[in-house]
Design a protein around this motif. Structure first.
Motif, PDB file in Angstrom:
ATOM      1  N   VAL A  30       0.690  -1.061   0.095  1.00 12.40           N
ATOM      2  CA  VAL A  30       0.030  -0.171   0.123  1.00 12.40           C
ATOM      3  C   VAL A  30       0.980   1.274  -0.041  1.00 12.40           C
ATOM      4  N   LYS A  31       2.094   1.382   0.608  1.00 15.20           N
ATOM      5  CA  LYS A  31       2.970   2.339   0.784  1.00 15.20           C
ATOM      6  C   LYS A  31       3.413   2.656  -0.663  1.00 15.20           C
ATOM      7  N   ARG A  32       3.864   1.406  -1.124  1.00 11.24           N
ATOM      8  CA  ARG A  32       4.726   1.575  -2.753  1.00 11.24           C
ATOM      9  C   ARG A  32       3.620   2.283  -3.591  1.00 11.24           C
ATOM     10  N   ALA A  33       2.220   1.741  -3.225  1.00  7.88           N
ATOM     11  CA  ALA A  33       1.185   2.138  -4.552  1.00  7.88           C
ATOM     12  C   ALA A  33       0.932   3.350  -4.290  1.00  7.88           C
ATOM     13  N   ARG A  34       0.720   3.879  -3.100  1.00  9.78           N
ATOM     14  CA  ARG A  34       0.607   5.347  -2.550  1.00  9.78           C
ATOM     15  C   ARG A  34       1.638   6.263  -3.252  1.00  9.78           C
ATOM     16  N   SER A  35       2.740   5.952  -2.853  1.00 16.58           N
ATOM     17  CA  SER A  35       3.875   6.870  -3.727  1.00 16.58           C
ATOM     18  C   SER A  35       3.895   6.819  -5.129  1.00 16.58           C
ATOM     19  N   LYS A  36       3.593   5.681  -5.792  1.00 14.86           N
ATOM     20  CA  LYS A  36       3.473   5.580  -7.198  1.00 14.86           C
ATOM     21  C   LYS A  36       2.424   6.332  -7.656  1.00 14.86           C
ATOM     22  N   MET A  60     -11.091  -0.201  -1.923  1.00  9.33           N
ATOM     23  CA  MET A  60     -10.102   0.571  -1.184  1.00  9.33           C
ATOM     24  C   MET A  60      -9.588   1.700  -2.085  1.00  9.33           C
ATOM     25  N   GLY A  61      -9.112   2.653  -1.263  1.00  5.95           N
ATOM     26  CA  GLY A  61      -8.645   3.829  -2.293  1.00  5.95           C
ATOM     27  C   GLY A  61      -7.875   4.760  -1.274  1.00  5.95           C
ATOM     28  N   PHE A  62      -7.188   5.660  -1.767  1.00  9.50           N
ATOM     29  CA  PHE A  62      -6.483   6.854  -0.812  1.00  9.50           C
ATOM     30  C   PHE A  62      -7.203   7.883  -0.794  1.00  9.50           C
ATOM     31  N   THR A  63      -7.141   8.575   0.295  1.00 10.52           N
ATOM     32  CA  THR A  63      -8.045   9.637   0.605  1.00 10.52           C
ATOM     33  C   THR A  63      -7.346  10.488   1.725  1.00 10.52           C
ATOM     34  N   THR A  64      -7.604  11.810   1.812  1.00 12.16           N
ATOM     35  CA  THR A  64      -7.154  12.793   2.689  1.00 12.16           C
ATOM     36  C   THR A  64      -8.269  13.297   3.641  1.00 12.16           C
TER      37      THR A  64
END
Length: 125
Positions: A30-36, A60-64
């Motif tokens: 997840v950390k690698r995907a987030r950075s990518k 699942m997805g990234f959010t702030t």
């Protein structure tokens, strides 16, 4: 097939007992995907939604954006948000990242699932 009881997981901080566990492999992926994706610092949102051929599916997805009522879990520099309704379905779930010859990716190992679709993305209780 892995035995959930012996599988290595990263212990979250702030989680209700028995909630959700991410394996170290899942956290790193997840950390690698987030950075990518250029979303460093964003949290991972995990959840369950109605749909799929078996009735429910994971998302699942990234959010702030943290929503009111979200459970906030911390895994070695990764913040995870889970809404209360999804947590009911995800309680006891181990999220893992597996590499294989045919299937590579995030796997939800949910002990509460009674029936799953062949694709592995859809399930029912």
């Amino acid at each position: 097939m892995s035995d959930l009881k012996t599988q290595s997981t990263t212990e979250p901080t702030g989680a209700p007992r028995g909630s959700i566990s991410l394996t170290p492999a899942a956290v790193e992926w997840v950390k690698r995907a987030r950075s990518k994706e250029g979303k460093d610092g964003a949290a991972l949102r995990l959840g369950v939604k109605a749909g799929g051929c078996s009735g429910f599916s994971y998302f699942m997805g990234f959010t702030t954006a943290q929503r009111a009522g979200d459970f906030v879990l911390e895994y070695e520099g990764l913040t995870v948000y889970v809404d209360p309704k999804s947590l009911e379905y995800l309680d006891g779930t181990v999220v893992d990242y597996e590499r294989g010859m045919l299937n590579t990716g995030i796997k939800f190992k949910n002990p509460r699932v009674k029936k799953a679709c062949g694709c592995g993305d859809s399930f029912s209780f």
